[in-house]
Design an enzyme around this catalytic site. Structure first.
Site, PDB file in Angstrom:
ATOM      1  N   ARG A  46       0.993  -1.098  -0.052  1.00 43.62           N
ATOM      2  CA  ARG A  46       0.037  -0.006   0.074  1.00 43.62           C
ATOM      3  C   ARG A  46       0.684   1.085  -0.026  1.00 43.62           C
ATOM      4  O   ARG A  46       2.061   1.079   0.187  1.00 43.62           O
ATOM      5  CB  ARG A  46      -0.933   0.023   1.194  1.00 43.62           C
ATOM      6  CG  ARG A  46      -0.840  -0.749   2.575  1.00 43.62           C
ATOM      7  CD  ARG A  46       0.363  -0.024   3.294  1.00 43.62           C
ATOM      8  NE  ARG A  46       0.024   1.579   3.451  1.00 43.62           N
ATOM      9  CZ  ARG A  46       0.980   2.228   3.638  1.00 43.62           C
ATOM     10  NH1 ARG A  46       2.409   1.821   3.777  1.00 43.62           N
ATOM     11  NH2 ARG A  46       0.802   3.507   3.819  1.00 43.62           N
ATOM     12  N   GLY A  47       0.253   2.398  -0.269  1.00 38.64           N
ATOM     13  CA  GLY A  47       1.015   3.751   0.041  1.00 38.64           C
ATOM     14  C   GLY A  47       1.042   3.912  -1.807  1.00 38.64           C
ATOM     15  O   GLY A  47       1.463   2.818  -2.452  1.00 38.64           O
ATOM     16  N   ALA A  48       0.871   5.174  -2.412  1.00 38.04           N
ATOM     17  CA  ALA A  48       0.750   5.630  -3.607  1.00 38.04           C
ATOM     18  C   ALA A  48       1.892   4.947  -4.573  1.00 38.04           C
ATOM     19  O   ALA A  48       1.743   4.392  -5.350  1.00 38.04           O
ATOM     20  CB  ALA A  48       0.342   6.797  -3.791  1.00 38.04           C
ATOM     21  N   ARG A  89      -6.974  -0.604  -7.176  1.00 39.43           N
ATOM     22  CA  ARG A  89      -7.256   0.620  -6.242  1.00 39.43           C
ATOM     23  C   ARG A  89      -7.300   1.716  -6.877  1.00 39.43           C
ATOM     24  O   ARG A  89      -6.686   2.201  -7.711  1.00 39.43           O
ATOM     25  CB  ARG A  89      -6.277   0.671  -4.966  1.00 39.43           C
ATOM     26  CG  ARG A  89      -6.168  -0.387  -3.903  1.00 39.43           C
ATOM     27  CD  ARG A  89      -5.305  -0.183  -2.932  1.00 39.43           C
ATOM     28  NE  ARG A  89      -5.990   0.831  -1.788  1.00 39.43           N
ATOM     29  CZ  ARG A  89      -5.464   1.468  -0.810  1.00 39.43           C
ATOM     30  NH1 ARG A  89      -4.061   1.280  -0.640  1.00 39.43           N
ATOM     31  NH2 ARG A  89      -6.319   2.069  -0.004  1.00 39.43           N
ATOM     32  N   GLN A 214      -2.295   2.256  10.051  1.00 37.31           N
ATOM     33  CA  GLN A 214      -1.123   2.477   9.239  1.00 37.31           C
ATOM     34  C   GLN A 214       0.015   3.276   9.881  1.00 37.31           C
ATOM     35  O   GLN A 214       1.286   3.165   9.888  1.00 37.31           O
ATOM     36  CB  GLN A 214      -1.078   3.027   7.917  1.00 37.31           C
ATOM     37  CG  GLN A 214      -1.873   2.399   6.795  1.00 37.31           C
ATOM     38  CD  GLN A 214      -3.415   2.432   6.876  1.00 37.31           C
ATOM     39  OE1 GLN A 214      -3.914   2.785   7.577  1.00 37.31           O
ATOM     40  NE2 GLN A 214      -3.975   2.560   5.712  1.00 37.31           N
ATOM     41  N   ASP A 255      -2.397  10.650  -2.278  1.00 37.97           N
ATOM     42  CA  ASP A 255      -2.543   9.641  -3.183  1.00 37.97           C
ATOM     43  C   ASP A 255      -2.927  10.315  -4.495  1.00 37.97           C
ATOM     44  O   ASP A 255      -2.642   9.604  -5.730  1.00 37.97           O
ATOM     45  CB  ASP A 255      -3.736   8.562  -2.735  1.00 37.97           C
ATOM     46  CG  ASP A 255      -3.202   7.563  -1.643  1.00 37.97           C
ATOM     47  OD1 ASP A 255      -3.001   7.996  -0.528  1.00 37.97           O
ATOM     48  OD2 ASP A 255      -2.959   6.638  -1.975  1.00 37.97           O
ATOM     49  N   ASN A 265      -5.894  12.033   0.485  1.00 31.05           N
ATOM     50  CA  ASN A 265      -4.854  11.247   1.146  1.00 31.05           C
ATOM     51  C   ASN A 265      -5.774  10.878   2.077  1.00 31.05           C
ATOM     52  O   ASN A 265      -6.943  10.834   2.347  1.00 31.05           O
ATOM     53  CB  ASN A 265      -3.963  12.388   1.820  1.00 31.05           C
ATOM     54  CG  ASN A 265      -2.631  11.470   2.751  1.00 31.05           C
ATOM     55  OD1 ASN A 265      -2.215  10.671   1.900  1.00 31.05           O
ATOM     56  ND2 ASN A 265      -2.457  11.714   3.785  1.00 31.05           N
ATOM     57  N   LYS A 266      -5.293   9.744   2.727  1.00 33.41           N
ATOM     58  CA  LYS A 266      -5.682   8.768   3.962  1.00 33.41           C
ATOM     59  C   LYS A 266      -6.781   9.531   4.771  1.00 33.41           C
ATOM     60  O   LYS A 266      -6.577  10.893   5.101  1.00 33.41           O
ATOM     61  CB  LYS A 266      -4.680   8.405   4.526  1.00 33.41           C
ATOM     62  CG  LYS A 266      -5.058   7.449   5.866  1.00 33.41           C
ATOM     63  CD  LYS A 266      -5.963   6.274   5.469  1.00 33.41           C
ATOM     64  CE  LYS A 266      -5.274   5.352   4.378  1.00 33.41           C
ATOM     65  NZ  LYS A 266      -6.152   4.630   3.606  1.00 33.41           N
TER      66      LYS A 266
HETATM   67  O1  MRU Z   1      -4.645   2.945   2.180  1.00 30.97           O
HETATM   68  P1  MRU Z   1      -3.095   3.265   2.075  1.00 30.97           P
HETATM   69  O2  MRU Z   1      -2.590   2.875   3.184  1.00 30.97           O
HETATM   70  O3  MRU Z   1      -2.533   2.949   0.819  1.00 30.97           O
HETATM   71  O4  MRU Z   1      -3.100   5.076   2.085  1.00 30.97           O
HETATM   72  C1  MRU Z   1      -1.612   5.496   1.938  1.00 30.97           C
HETATM   73  C2  MRU Z   1      -1.774   7.057   2.330  1.00 30.97           C
HETATM   74  O5  MRU Z   1      -2.626   7.471   2.361  1.00 30.97           O
HETATM   75  C3  MRU Z   1      -0.437   7.829   2.007  1.00 30.97           C
HETATM   76  O6  MRU Z   1      -0.370   8.838   2.618  1.00 30.97           O
HETATM   77  C4  MRU Z   1      -0.028   7.804   0.325  1.00 30.97           C
HETATM   78  O7  MRU Z   1      -0.355   6.868  -0.339  1.00 30.97           O
HETATM   79  C5  MRU Z   1       1.187   8.634   0.221  1.00 30.97           C
HETATM   80  S1  MRU Z   1       2.445   7.815   0.698  1.00 30.97           S
HETATM   81  C6  MRU Z   1       3.851   7.875   0.317  1.00 30.97           C
END
Ligand code: MRU
Length: 369
Positions: A46-48, A89, A214, A255, A265-266
């Site tokens: 996970r994470g963009a 996603r 996370q 993201d 973002n999250k």
């Molecule tokens: O749902 P996730 O854990 O994939 O969400 C991740 C985030 O929201 C991060 O802030 C985003 O991907 C940037 S991380 C480099």
């Protein structure tokens, strides 16, 4: 090892299984692109930026899995694999960005197509013998390039962002944006890491980040390894710390960021930004230019993923379900922070300040040789 890594001996993709951290460190191995798509949906990775890199290597697997006997057949298979992977996603633009970038290196330009000429395959070969192997190799070469660039870009962002951190600062960080959210190093957490490496004394308030935690599971685990001082806070405590002068800056990831500077973002980032703004605390998203989607005018156009309610309803309290039997829940995974709440956007090409409509375009279009 890196979060996402191609094994050149086995020709398989290896990824740290982030669902199991911090208790168990396990590496998941993939030889099927569809399984990588499922792993992205299930948040093994996970994470963009990490999702983008994983999808790139998944396309490498799809190239190896294809039974096509012609370059045209292989390209068709790759396009349908990319279509499937893009659905894994919806919010993180890096997923589609990485896949399209790879496909664009393989597809003949429209002018060549019109003239009926062979595409400029890597290595200068035409559609003749050896082309299939060249195409397969080209997919992997570009996927590896995306992964390598990610680390380099993160370190450039970290240098720019670390200039915003002063010795003695306390910062709030949301979700996980570290090495685990990227191929290596990290975005917002990468900035914090760099400031620490430069010898600055910093303290991090780690939002635990409901419902998948996370922050408390992954960010705290990373901070332990870097030796950076931190406290985990419940997400709803952030406003308290921001309002009583205990926080100097807020750093988050993104993201997808729209052309006007609205930041997806999250979930919870918007509330954090509101509280930071209300208390005059600078709020900085740290965003590689691959995450900036200039095709979208505002954040309202960014698709927001809504995940299974079971993620919210998994909480227990004193060994029992923390909700009545039959309760239902809503689980949006991201929210949009309007650009008016954003102090500056840190990219690998420098920090963009308002007006974002003008200045984001400038950082995205910086030519690096
Ligand atoms: O749902 P996730 O854990 O994939 O969400 C991740 C985030 O929201 C991060 O802030 C985003 O991907 C940037 S991380 C480099």
């Amino acid at each position: 090892m890196k979060t996402v890594e191609w094994n050149f001996t086995t020709h398989k993709l290896q990824m740290i299984d982030q669902r199991l951290l911090p208790g168990t460190f396990e590496v998941a191995v993939f030889d099927d692109y569809r399984a990588v798509g499922q792993a992205i949906t299930d948040m093994v990775v996970r994470g963009a930026p990490a999702i983008g890199a994983a999808a790139g290597f998944a396309l490498g697997l799809a190239a190896n899995q294809s039974a096509a006997t012609t370059p045209e057949g292989l390209l068709t298979d790759l396009k349908s694999a990319a279509d499937l992977l893009k659905k894994a996603r919806p919010t993180a633009v890096n997923l589609a960005w990485a896949l399209d970038r790879i496909l664009n290196t393989l597809t003949p330009s429209p002018s060549l197509k019109r003239r009926g000429e062979a595409p400029p395959l890597p290595g200068g070969e035409g559609w003749g013998e050896g082309s299939l192997q060249s195409l397969r190799a080209a997919v992997l070469t570009e996927a590896q390039r995306i992964a390598d660039e990610d680390v380099e870009i993160n370190q450039r962002m970290a240098h720019h962002g670390a200039e915003l951190i002063a010795d003695g600062d306390t910062v709030i960080h949301h979700c996980n944006t570290g090495a685990l959210a990227t191929v290596d190093w990290g975005t917002a957490l990468g900035v914090i890491r760099m400031a620490h490496k430069q010898g600055k004394n910093i303290h991090v308030l780690v939002d635990e980040t409901r419902p998948r935690l996370q922050g408390s599971r992954l960010t705290a685990w990373e901070l332990e390894q870097y030796g950076i001082s931190y406290d985990i806070i419940s997400d709803n405590a952030a406003g308290y710390f921001l309002s009583n002068g205990q926080v100097d800056k807020v750093f988050v990831g993104s993201d997808r960021t729209a052309a006007n500077g609205d930041v997806a973002n999250k979930i919870g980032t918007y509330m954090l930004a509101l509280a930071a703004y209300d208390n005059g605390v600078p709020f900085y998203p740290v965003v590689p230019t691959s995450t900036i989607d200039l095709s979208l005018a505002t954040g309202a156009e960014i698709p927001i993923e809504e995940r299974d309610q079971a993620e919210v309803l998994s909480l227990t309290f004193q060994g029992q379900a923390a909700f009545p039997e039959g309760a239902s829940a809503r689980n949006p995974a991201f929210d949009i922070t309007p650009h008016r709440l954003v102090t500056g956007i840190v990219t690998e090409n420098g920090v963009a300040y308002p007006p974002y409509l003008e200045n984001l375009r400038k950082v995205v279009n910086v030519k690096t040789s």
